[in-house]
Design an enzyme around this catalytic site. Structure first.
Site, mmCIF file in Angstrom:
data_model
loop_
_atom_site.group_PDB
_atom_site.id
_atom_site.type_symbol
_atom_site.label_atom_id
_atom_site.label_comp_id
_atom_site.label_asym_id
_atom_site.label_seq_id
_atom_site.Cartn_x
_atom_site.Cartn_y
_atom_site.Cartn_z
ATOM 1 N N ARG A 1 2.154 -1.377 11.135
ATOM 2 C CA ARG A 1 3.029 -1.458 12.311
ATOM 3 C C ARG A 1 3.230 -2.862 12.852
ATOM 4 N NH1 ARG A 1 -0.142 3.401 14.990
ATOM 5 N NH2 ARG A 1 -1.648 2.512 13.551
ATOM 6 N N THR B 1 -12.064 5.090 9.887
ATOM 7 C CA THR B 1 -12.102 4.441 11.200
ATOM 8 C C THR B 1 -11.814 5.436 12.338
ATOM 9 O OG1 THR B 1 -9.833 3.746 10.828
ATOM 10 C CG2 THR B 1 -11.537 2.100 10.437
ATOM 11 N N ASP C 1 -13.586 14.195 -4.942
ATOM 12 C CA ASP C 1 -13.687 15.480 -5.632
ATOM 13 C C ASP C 1 -14.871 15.399 -6.590
ATOM 14 O OD1 ASP C 1 -12.906 18.033 -6.825
ATOM 15 O OD2 ASP C 1 -10.908 17.612 -6.041
ATOM 16 N N ASP D 1 -3.383 4.155 -2.099
ATOM 17 C CA ASP D 1 -4.327 4.636 -1.080
ATOM 18 C C ASP D 1 -4.304 6.165 -1.029
ATOM 19 O OD1 ASP D 1 -5.932 4.913 1.188
ATOM 20 O OD2 ASP D 1 -4.325 4.370 2.578
ATOM 21 N N LYS E 1 -7.241 7.887 -1.658
ATOM 22 C CA LYS E 1 -8.619 8.246 -1.260
ATOM 23 C C LYS E 1 -9.140 9.462 -2.022
ATOM 24 C CE LYS E 1 -8.200 6.464 3.484
ATOM 25 N NZ LYS E 1 -6.734 6.269 3.620
ATOM 26 N N LYS F 1 0.848 -1.204 0.000
ATOM 27 C CA LYS F 1 0.000 0.000 0.000
ATOM 28 C C LYS F 1 0.879 1.247 0.000
ATOM 29 C CE LYS F 1 -2.437 1.640 3.696
ATOM 30 N NZ LYS F 1 -2.455 3.091 3.824
HETATM 31 O O1 C5P Z 1 -2.126 0.359 12.172
HETATM 32 P P1 C5P Z 1 -1.306 -0.044 11.006
HETATM 33 O O2 C5P Z 1 0.112 0.457 11.068
HETATM 34 O O3 C5P Z 1 -1.394 -1.504 10.672
HETATM 35 O O4 C5P Z 1 -1.990 0.735 9.818
HETATM 36 C C1 C5P Z 1 -1.830 0.393 8.481
HETATM 37 C C2 C5P Z 1 -2.658 1.296 7.639
HETATM 38 O O5 C5P Z 1 -4.029 1.176 7.952
HETATM 39 C C3 C5P Z 1 -2.293 2.749 7.804
HETATM 40 O O6 C5P Z 1 -1.955 3.243 6.513
HETATM 41 C C4 C5P Z 1 -3.505 3.413 8.390
HETATM 42 O O7 C5P Z 1 -3.805 4.613 7.733
HETATM 43 C C5 C5P Z 1 -4.614 2.417 8.195
HETATM 44 N N1 C5P Z 1 -5.454 2.295 9.406
HETATM 45 C C6 C5P Z 1 -6.813 2.572 9.342
HETATM 46 N N2 C5P Z 1 -7.616 2.405 10.447
HETATM 47 C C7 C5P Z 1 -7.108 1.973 11.622
HETATM 48 C C8 C5P Z 1 -5.742 1.678 11.698
HETATM 49 C C9 C5P Z 1 -4.936 1.857 10.569
HETATM 50 O O8 C5P Z 1 -7.295 2.952 8.281
HETATM 51 N N3 C5P Z 1 -7.906 1.808 12.667
#
Ligand code: C5P
Length: 244
Positions: A218, A127, A68, A63, A65, A36
């Site tokens: 992460r 989220t 427009d 990604d 998003k 991504k």
């Molecule tokens: O939390 P993590 O590092 O796995 O996030 C990976 C991707 O998912 C990030 O690019 C973040 O923008 C998105 N994310 C999200 N909603 C969450 C957690 C992460 O859209 N609750």
């Protein structure tokens, strides 16, 4: 190394330069072959970074998003499709006409060239937003109701699927059937290290709930052994009982 299922998408967040991107792709491929590229990386490195990853065999989930007027989104989708990204996303809140314009643009590019059509998925409700945030905006409908509505709209507009939290995956799957793509971020392998407890899920939990693919950042990036962590996730996904 064995090729993974493709259900894991690695989020290339927080990487400082192209060299680091190359290292991550080299390390994780082919256990993970979907990557991504988000706003941070794309803004810093530009479209060249997509070519770099593709050159190493990786597929791209762009990604950015888009949100427009239909004409503007269509033009952006056209450019992204020409770059050969596998998946890109738009905001469902941009409306049905915007989503339709996005679909049409990707299709036009596909009809002109060989290869696959770029898949387009719609972000339903971020989220980071909760019920209270929606109310503040004058949206009296609840988060889940809005997510399900937007998923239906995305399908009606001809899109391939949605991005949603693992918590909504099951109902979207029930409503939209097996061929609808559901991509879920918010994945954590275990308890205790959750930054956003309420709306996260384990990899196997998200897949079992109906997700087609999960975005992980992460949890892999900060693992002592990222490839080992990716493999463990793959095994758990395989045991989740869903093959779709
Ligand atoms: O939390 P993590 O590092 O796995 O996030 C990976 C991707 O998912 C990030 O690019 C973040 O923008 C998105 N994310 C999200 N909603 C969450 C957690 C992460 O859209 N609750």
């Amino acid at each position: 190394m064995t090729r993974g299922s493709g259900k894991l998408i690695f989020a290339l967040d927080g990487v400082k330069d192209r060299k680091e991107v190359e290292q991550w792709v080299k390390r994780l491929y082919p256990v993970i072959y979907r990557f991504k590229v988000g706003k941070e990386l794309f803004t810093r490195e530009g479209p060249e970074i997509i070519k770099t990853i593709q050159g190493q065999g990786g597929e791209i989930f762009l990604d950015l998003k888009f949100h427009d007027i239909p004409e503007t989104v269509a033009r952006a989708v056209e450019v992204a499709s020409r770059l050969g990204v596998e998946i890109l996303n738009v905001h469902a809140l941009g409306g049905k006409e915007m989503m339709k314009a996005a679909r049409k643009a990707a299709r036009t590019v596909w009809e002109e060239k060989d290869g696959k059509e770029t898949k387009i998925v719609a972000v339903t409700v971020l989220t980071s937003l909760n019920q209270e945030d929606l109310r503040e905006m004058g949206l009296e409908i609840g988060v889940e109701g809005l997510v399900l509505n937007l998923a239906r709209l995305a399908r009606e507009a001809g899109l391939d699927g949605v991005v949603a939290s693992p918590w909504e995956a099951r109902k979207i799957r029930e409503g939209q059937g097996e061929d609808f793509i559901i991509i879920t971020p918010g994945i954590r392998s275990g308890p205790g290290k959750n930054d956003d407890q309420k709306r996260v899920s384990t990899p196997e939990g998200a897949i079992a709930a109906g997700a087609s693919m999960i975005v992980v950042g992460r949890d892999i990036r900060n693992a002592p052994d990222p490839v080992g962590q990716a493999r463990v996730m793959e095994e758990k996904i395989a045991q989740s009982g869903r093959n779709g």
